[in-house]
Design a protein around this motif. Sequence first.
Motif, PDB file in Angstrom:
ATOM      1  N   UNK A  43       0.847  -1.194   0.000  1.00 52.31           N
ATOM      2  CA  UNK A  43       0.000   0.000   0.000  1.00 52.31           C
ATOM      3  C   UNK A  43       0.880   1.240   0.000  1.00 52.31           C
ATOM      4  N   UNK A  44       0.621   2.141  -0.921  1.00 51.65           N
ATOM      5  CA  UNK A  44       1.329   3.414  -0.965  1.00 51.65           C
ATOM      6  C   UNK A  44       0.475   4.490  -0.301  1.00 51.65           C
ATOM      7  N   UNK A  45      -0.820   4.473  -0.579  1.00 52.13           N
ATOM      8  CA  UNK A  45      -1.734   5.434   0.057  1.00 52.13           C
ATOM      9  C   UNK A  45      -2.347   4.808   1.300  1.00 52.13           C
ATOM     10  N   UNK A  46      -2.595   5.639   2.278  1.00 50.24           N
ATOM     11  CA  UNK A  46      -3.222   5.167   3.514  1.00 50.24           C
ATOM     12  C   UNK A  46      -4.727   5.118   3.289  1.00 50.24           C
ATOM     13  N   UNK A  47      -5.224   3.958   2.926  1.00 53.08           N
ATOM     14  CA  UNK A  47      -6.650   3.839   2.707  1.00 53.08           C
ATOM     15  C   UNK A  47      -7.294   2.767   3.558  1.00 53.08           C
ATOM     16  N   UNK A  48      -6.580   2.263   4.544  1.00 49.02           N
ATOM     17  CA  UNK A  48      -7.188   1.301   5.449  1.00 49.02           C
ATOM     18  C   UNK A  48      -7.016   1.742   6.898  1.00 49.02           C
ATOM     19  N   UNK A  49      -6.652   3.003   7.102  1.00 52.45           N
ATOM     20  CA  UNK A  49      -6.467   3.489   8.462  1.00 52.45           C
ATOM     21  C   UNK A  49      -7.797   3.962   9.051  1.00 52.45           C
ATOM     22  N   UNK A  50      -7.760   4.457  10.280  1.00 58.04           N
ATOM     23  CA  UNK A  50      -8.982   4.839  10.983  1.00 58.04           C
ATOM     24  C   UNK A  50      -9.706   5.979  10.287  1.00 58.04           C
ATOM     25  N   UNK A  51      -8.983   6.898   9.658  1.00 54.80           N
ATOM     26  CA  UNK A  51      -9.637   8.016   8.979  1.00 54.80           C
ATOM     27  C   UNK A  51     -10.543   7.523   7.861  1.00 54.80           C
ATOM     28  N   UNK A  91       9.071 -11.121 -17.082  1.00 56.56           N
ATOM     29  CA  UNK A  91       9.953 -11.285 -15.929  1.00 56.56           C
ATOM     30  C   UNK A  91       9.244 -10.735 -14.691  1.00 56.56           C
ATOM     31  N   UNK A  92       9.477 -11.332 -13.528  1.00 55.32           N
ATOM     32  CA  UNK A  92       8.877 -10.784 -12.310  1.00 55.32           C
ATOM     33  C   UNK A  92       9.400  -9.369 -12.054  1.00 55.32           C
ATOM     34  N   UNK A  93       8.490  -8.439 -11.832  1.00 54.80           N
ATOM     35  CA  UNK A  93       8.872  -7.048 -11.607  1.00 54.80           C
ATOM     36  C   UNK A  93       7.768  -6.329 -10.840  1.00 54.80           C
ATOM     37  N   UNK A  94       8.129  -5.275 -10.138  1.00 56.16           N
ATOM     38  CA  UNK A  94       7.100  -4.501  -9.447  1.00 56.16           C
ATOM     39  C   UNK A  94       6.337  -3.598 -10.421  1.00 56.16           C
ATOM     40  N   UNK A  95       5.034  -3.555 -10.265  1.00 60.34           N
ATOM     41  CA  UNK A  95       4.178  -2.704 -11.078  1.00 60.34           C
ATOM     42  C   UNK A  95       3.472  -1.702 -10.172  1.00 60.34           C
ATOM     43  N   UNK A  96       3.266  -0.511 -10.663  1.00 58.68           N
ATOM     44  CA  UNK A  96       2.519   0.496  -9.927  1.00 58.68           C
ATOM     45  C   UNK A  96       1.076   0.458 -10.414  1.00 58.68           C
ATOM     46  N   UNK A  97       0.151   0.193  -9.496  1.00 57.19           N
ATOM     47  CA  UNK A  97      -1.269   0.147  -9.822  1.00 57.19           C
ATOM     48  C   UNK A  97      -1.942   1.361  -9.204  1.00 57.19           C
ATOM     49  N   UNK A  98      -2.614   2.131 -10.030  1.00 59.99           N
ATOM     50  CA  UNK A  98      -3.350   3.301  -9.544  1.00 59.99           C
ATOM     51  C   UNK A  98      -4.826   3.062  -9.827  1.00 59.99           C
ATOM     52  N   UNK A 120      -6.026   5.708  -5.405  1.00 53.20           N
ATOM     53  CA  UNK A 120      -5.431   4.752  -4.479  1.00 53.20           C
ATOM     54  C   UNK A 120      -4.254   4.130  -5.210  1.00 53.20           C
ATOM     55  N   UNK A 121      -3.080   4.161  -4.606  1.00 58.31           N
ATOM     56  CA  UNK A 121      -1.874   3.681  -5.284  1.00 58.31           C
ATOM     57  C   UNK A 121      -1.318   2.460  -4.557  1.00 58.31           C
ATOM     58  N   UNK A 122      -0.913   1.476  -5.358  1.00 57.45           N
ATOM     59  CA  UNK A 122      -0.354   0.219  -4.846  1.00 57.45           C
ATOM     60  C   UNK A 122       0.878  -0.149  -5.657  1.00 57.45           C
ATOM     61  N   UNK A 123       1.744  -0.951  -5.057  1.00 55.63           N
ATOM     62  CA  UNK A 123       2.858  -1.568  -5.770  1.00 55.63           C
ATOM     63  C   UNK A 123       2.614  -3.066  -5.716  1.00 55.63           C
ATOM     64  N   UNK A 124       2.555  -3.691  -6.897  1.00 55.96           N
ATOM     65  CA  UNK A 124       2.296  -5.127  -6.990  1.00 55.96           C
ATOM     66  C   UNK A 124       3.546  -5.808  -7.505  1.00 55.96           C
ATOM     67  N   UNK A 125       4.017  -6.796  -6.770  1.00 56.03           N
ATOM     68  CA  UNK A 125       5.167  -7.579  -7.196  1.00 56.03           C
ATOM     69  C   UNK A 125       4.676  -8.707  -8.099  1.00 56.03           C
TER      70      UNK A 125
END
Length: 183
Positions: free
Chosen positions: A42-50, A159-166, A176-181
């Motif tokens: 998780x890059x963005x805080x979207x599961x916190x109390x707020x 090849x296995x690589x990290x992807x940025x998912x928005x 909402x931004x994520x990094x997927x391996x």
Amino acid sequence: MKKLFLLVALLSSFAASAQMVTPERKRYMRPKKDEECALVLNVTKNTDEDSQKDASVTRVAYRPYAELVTALNAMREMNRWADSTYQRRFKNLPLGGELQVTMYRRGAQNADPSALALKATTKDGKEVLNQTLTAGTGRFWNQDQYKSERVIPFVKMETPQPLTLIITDAKLKQDFEYVINAQ
């Protein structure tokens, strides 16, 4: 006179709604591992109390092809499937794995997945996935939240690589931004 008053009230409400700006999501200093899926950060805080207070949480889980095959083999042993059933399900497995997008929103009409647009890019900016989810409704989850899930096939990476998912939510006007391996 009534028409003039109604017109002024209508225009002022449009002006007020146009000025409303939704706050941008807070970001982690370093991407945080997801508790449920080790391949998603998780890059963005979207599961916190707020976000629990305003009832807008979006979660992503990634299941690679190898994990899907292992789960299918376990189901074959448990259910004693015929070979034709196994072959049909094996043939329908997506080669790149699958991406599960879960959204929690306040109100059934707000849990419509068609408001979400997914875009995945590599480190060098090459776009590998660009998709808007299909329409649907959410089901009641708890208190005043509704939950909607979509499972979509993911692209196969050489090849296995990290992807940025928005994930862009059109109703909330937030990303909402994520990094997927990807494997």
